[in-house]
Scaffold this motif. Structure first.
Motif, PDB file in Angstrom:
ATOM      1  N   TRP A 294      -8.690  -8.663  -9.121  1.00  0.00           N
ATOM      2  CA  TRP A 294      -9.915  -8.542  -8.165  1.00  0.00           C
ATOM      3  C   TRP A 294      -9.318  -7.519  -6.892  1.00  0.00           C
ATOM      4  N   GLU A 295      -8.036  -7.362  -6.516  1.00  0.00           N
ATOM      5  CA  GLU A 295      -7.916  -6.413  -5.613  1.00  0.00           C
ATOM      6  C   GLU A 295      -7.704  -4.978  -6.073  1.00  0.00           C
ATOM      7  N   VAL A 296      -7.771  -4.742  -7.245  1.00  0.00           N
ATOM      8  CA  VAL A 296      -7.542  -3.523  -7.914  1.00  0.00           C
ATOM      9  C   VAL A 296      -8.895  -3.378  -8.895  1.00  0.00           C
ATOM     10  N   GLU A 297      -9.949  -2.792  -8.459  1.00  0.00           N
ATOM     11  CA  GLU A 297     -11.088  -2.722  -9.353  1.00  0.00           C
ATOM     12  C   GLU A 297     -10.817  -1.697 -10.525  1.00  0.00           C
ATOM     13  N   THR A 298     -10.358  -0.396 -10.046  1.00  0.00           N
ATOM     14  CA  THR A 298     -10.144   0.781 -11.105  1.00  0.00           C
ATOM     15  C   THR A 298      -8.761   0.284 -11.710  1.00  0.00           C
ATOM     16  N   PRO A 299      -8.873   0.230 -13.031  1.00  0.00           N
ATOM     17  CA  PRO A 299      -7.462  -0.154 -13.618  1.00  0.00           C
ATOM     18  C   PRO A 299      -6.515   1.003 -13.281  1.00  0.00           C
ATOM     19  N   VAL A 300      -5.316   0.674 -12.932  1.00  0.00           N
ATOM     20  CA  VAL A 300      -4.320   1.543 -12.607  1.00  0.00           C
ATOM     21  C   VAL A 300      -2.907   1.342 -13.608  1.00  0.00           C
ATOM     22  N   LEU A 301      -2.511   2.443 -14.340  1.00  0.00           N
ATOM     23  CA  LEU A 301      -1.245   2.670 -14.960  1.00  0.00           C
ATOM     24  C   LEU A 301      -0.035   3.027 -14.215  1.00  0.00           C
ATOM     25  N   LEU A 302       0.903   2.181 -13.723  1.00  0.00           N
ATOM     26  CA  LEU A 302       1.800   2.851 -12.713  1.00  0.00           C
ATOM     27  C   LEU A 302       3.092   1.988 -12.800  1.00  0.00           C
ATOM     28  N   PRO A 303       4.168   2.671 -12.179  1.00  0.00           N
ATOM     29  CA  PRO A 303       5.485   2.133 -12.275  1.00  0.00           C
ATOM     30  C   PRO A 303       5.827   1.314 -10.975  1.00  0.00           C
ATOM     31  N   TYR A 304       6.920   1.098 -10.456  1.00  0.00           N
ATOM     32  CA  TYR A 304       7.309   0.437  -9.350  1.00  0.00           C
ATOM     33  C   TYR A 304       7.749   1.819  -8.591  1.00  0.00           C
ATOM     34  N   VAL A 305       7.716   1.729  -7.211  1.00  0.00           N
ATOM     35  CA  VAL A 305       8.082   2.724  -6.141  1.00  0.00           C
ATOM     36  C   VAL A 305       8.746   2.385  -5.108  1.00  0.00           C
ATOM     37  N   ARG A 306       9.475   3.278  -4.549  1.00  0.00           N
ATOM     38  CA  ARG A 306      10.358   3.056  -3.254  1.00  0.00           C
ATOM     39  C   ARG A 306      10.059   4.020  -2.258  1.00  0.00           C
ATOM     40  N   ILE A 307       9.714   3.537  -1.232  1.00  0.00           N
ATOM     41  CA  ILE A 307       8.866   4.225  -0.060  1.00  0.00           C
ATOM     42  C   ILE A 307       9.791   3.944   1.281  1.00  0.00           C
ATOM     43  N   SER A 308      10.005   5.152   2.126  1.00  0.00           N
ATOM     44  CA  SER A 308      11.013   5.039   3.241  1.00  0.00           C
ATOM     45  C   SER A 308      10.193   4.591   4.543  1.00  0.00           C
ATOM     46  N   ASN A 309      10.835   4.133   5.465  1.00  0.00           N
ATOM     47  CA  ASN A 309      10.243   3.807   6.738  1.00  0.00           C
ATOM     48  C   ASN A 309       8.884   3.599   6.733  1.00  0.00           C
ATOM     49  N   VAL A 310       8.675   2.343   5.879  1.00  0.00           N
ATOM     50  CA  VAL A 310       7.191   1.769   5.923  1.00  0.00           C
ATOM     51  C   VAL A 310       7.160   0.654   7.262  1.00  0.00           C
ATOM     52  N   HIS A 311       6.178   0.796   7.972  1.00  0.00           N
ATOM     53  CA  HIS A 311       5.850  -0.035   9.104  1.00  0.00           C
ATOM     54  C   HIS A 311       5.478  -1.376   8.797  1.00  0.00           C
ATOM     55  N   LEU A 312       6.287  -2.645   8.915  1.00  0.00           N
ATOM     56  CA  LEU A 312       5.796  -3.922   8.630  1.00  0.00           C
ATOM     57  C   LEU A 312       5.334  -4.560  10.028  1.00  0.00           C
ATOM     58  N   THR A 313       4.481  -5.311  10.205  1.00  0.00           N
ATOM     59  CA  THR A 313       4.184  -5.929  11.575  1.00  0.00           C
ATOM     60  C   THR A 313       3.826  -7.134  11.331  1.00  0.00           C
ATOM     61  N   SER A 314       3.835  -8.098  12.458  1.00  0.00           N
ATOM     62  CA  SER A 314       3.487  -9.617  12.372  1.00  0.00           C
ATOM     63  C   SER A 314       1.998  -9.699  11.687  1.00  0.00           C
ATOM     64  N   ALA A 315       1.718 -10.644  10.853  1.00  0.00           N
ATOM     65  CA  ALA A 315       0.296 -10.959  10.457  1.00  0.00           C
ATOM     66  C   ALA A 315      -0.355 -11.985  11.288  1.00  0.00           C
ATOM     67  N   ASP A 316       0.594 -12.593  12.055  1.00  0.00           N
ATOM     68  CA  ASP A 316      -0.170 -13.594  13.134  1.00  0.00           C
ATOM     69  C   ASP A 316      -0.968 -12.830  14.003  1.00  0.00           C
TER      70      ASP A 316
END
Length: 316
Positions: A294-316
């Motif tokens: 339900w969070e992916v409406e269009t079917p996607v065929l894909l692999p794992y991926v590694r991405i650098s310097n991704v910004h993670l913040t607090s969810a609170d």
């Protein structure tokens, strides 16, 4: 029986409880027009989603196929149960910039938004970070994205679009360069670019998205120090034109060093820029997974991926 098999596998893998949803659908498209088109096309789509829970931990497993006989409920259940068990005692994490490995589940959610941004309608209406970038670099050179209405095993497999044009395989991004928008006859004529046969009832849309595999073994993606993100929900854009967005990290998240899980994490949000993330792809796995939920409406065929310097913040 498919639902029960998934649930049993999760419980046998350490889950305390689980929730399973199986969607099995048959599509038939019939199109008749005043220009003499009279065609019909049918396909089937099946996907199972299981969430498993253990103390404070949770994990999700997905299996999808055009044939219900090819679903793997035991594998999906086992994966969900193991993730939940490993994440049962999560710790608060610090905000910051991290190298991350994205599971196909969360990566598919982001690629679904890239597919929308590639629609000529999104470009024309001011809801796309790909506006004005045809022929320009928009991603890492190791990243390629395709749309294919006739993708073998695709869950939205169809022979023609809503105007009756034969669907095709379209390179949206190839080698990091934006090759094409997804068009119908109207936008093709207006923009002076080929018709990609992506006409929907209202706007051009992708059918089946595919991210090309890379050369890396999945285990190699976890070399060094990374944050492994397995799932997400509630992706929202602060600015569609620039691609600024945020999404809540859902289910198991792990701090990993050289393939070993150091600890489970909680309370994080991914707050970044989608074009920047596409350009910061370090490595792509060599195996593809079919994702739809339900969070992916269009079917996607894909692999794992590694991405650098991704910004993670607090969810609170």
């Amino acid at each position: 029986d498919i639902v029960i098999r998934a649930d049993s596998a999760a419980m046998n893998s350490g889950a305390e409880r689980s929730a399973v949803v199986l969607n099995s659908e048959r599509y038939t498209w019939n199109l008749a027009t005043t220009t003499g088109i009279d065609v019909s096309s049918s396909s089937t789509s099946n996907h199972l989603v299981i969430r498993a829970f253990c103390s404070q931990g949770s994990g999700q497993g997905i299996t999808a196929s055009s044939l219900i006989s090819e679903l793997s409920p035991e594998a999906a259940g086992k994966r969900a149960g193991e993730l939940a068990k490993d994440a049962r005692s999560p710790e608060r994490a610090d905000e910051g910039y991290y190298d991350v490995v994205l599971d196909p589940s969360i990566f598919a959610n982001l690629i679904d938004h890239v597919g929308y941004a590639a629609s000529a309608y999104a470009v024309e209406s001011g809801f796309s970070f790909l506006t004005g970038k045809l022929g320009k670099t928009v991603a890492s050179p190791n990243f390629s994205l395709f749309d294919d209405g006739m993708l073998k095993g695709g869950l939205l497999h169809r022979a023609f679009d809503d105007e009756g044009y034969k669907t095709q395989r379209t390179a949206i991004i190839e080698g990091g360069t934006l090759q094409s928008y997804l068009t119908n006859s109207h936008f093709s004529a207006k923009m002076g670019i080929p018709n990609t046969a992506n006409a929907g009832w209202i706007e051009p849309r992708p059918w089946n998205l595919e991210v090309a595999t890379g050369k890396e073994k999945e285990s190699d993606l976890f070399d060094g120090h990374v944050i492994y993100i397995t799932n997400n929900w509630y992706t929202r854009f602060q600015n569609y034109v620039t691609g600024d967005f945020s999404t809540i990290l859902r289910d198991a998240v792990f701090e990993v060093r050289n393939g070993d899980k150091l600890r489970a994490l909680k309370g994080l949000r991914l707050s970044d820029n989608l074009p920047r993330m596409l350009s910061s792809i370090q490595a792509i796995g060599n195996k593809q997974y079919l994702i739809r939920w339900w969070e992916v409406e269009t079917p996607v065929l894909l692999p794992y991926v590694r991405i650098s310097n991704v910004h993670l913040t607090s969810a609170d």
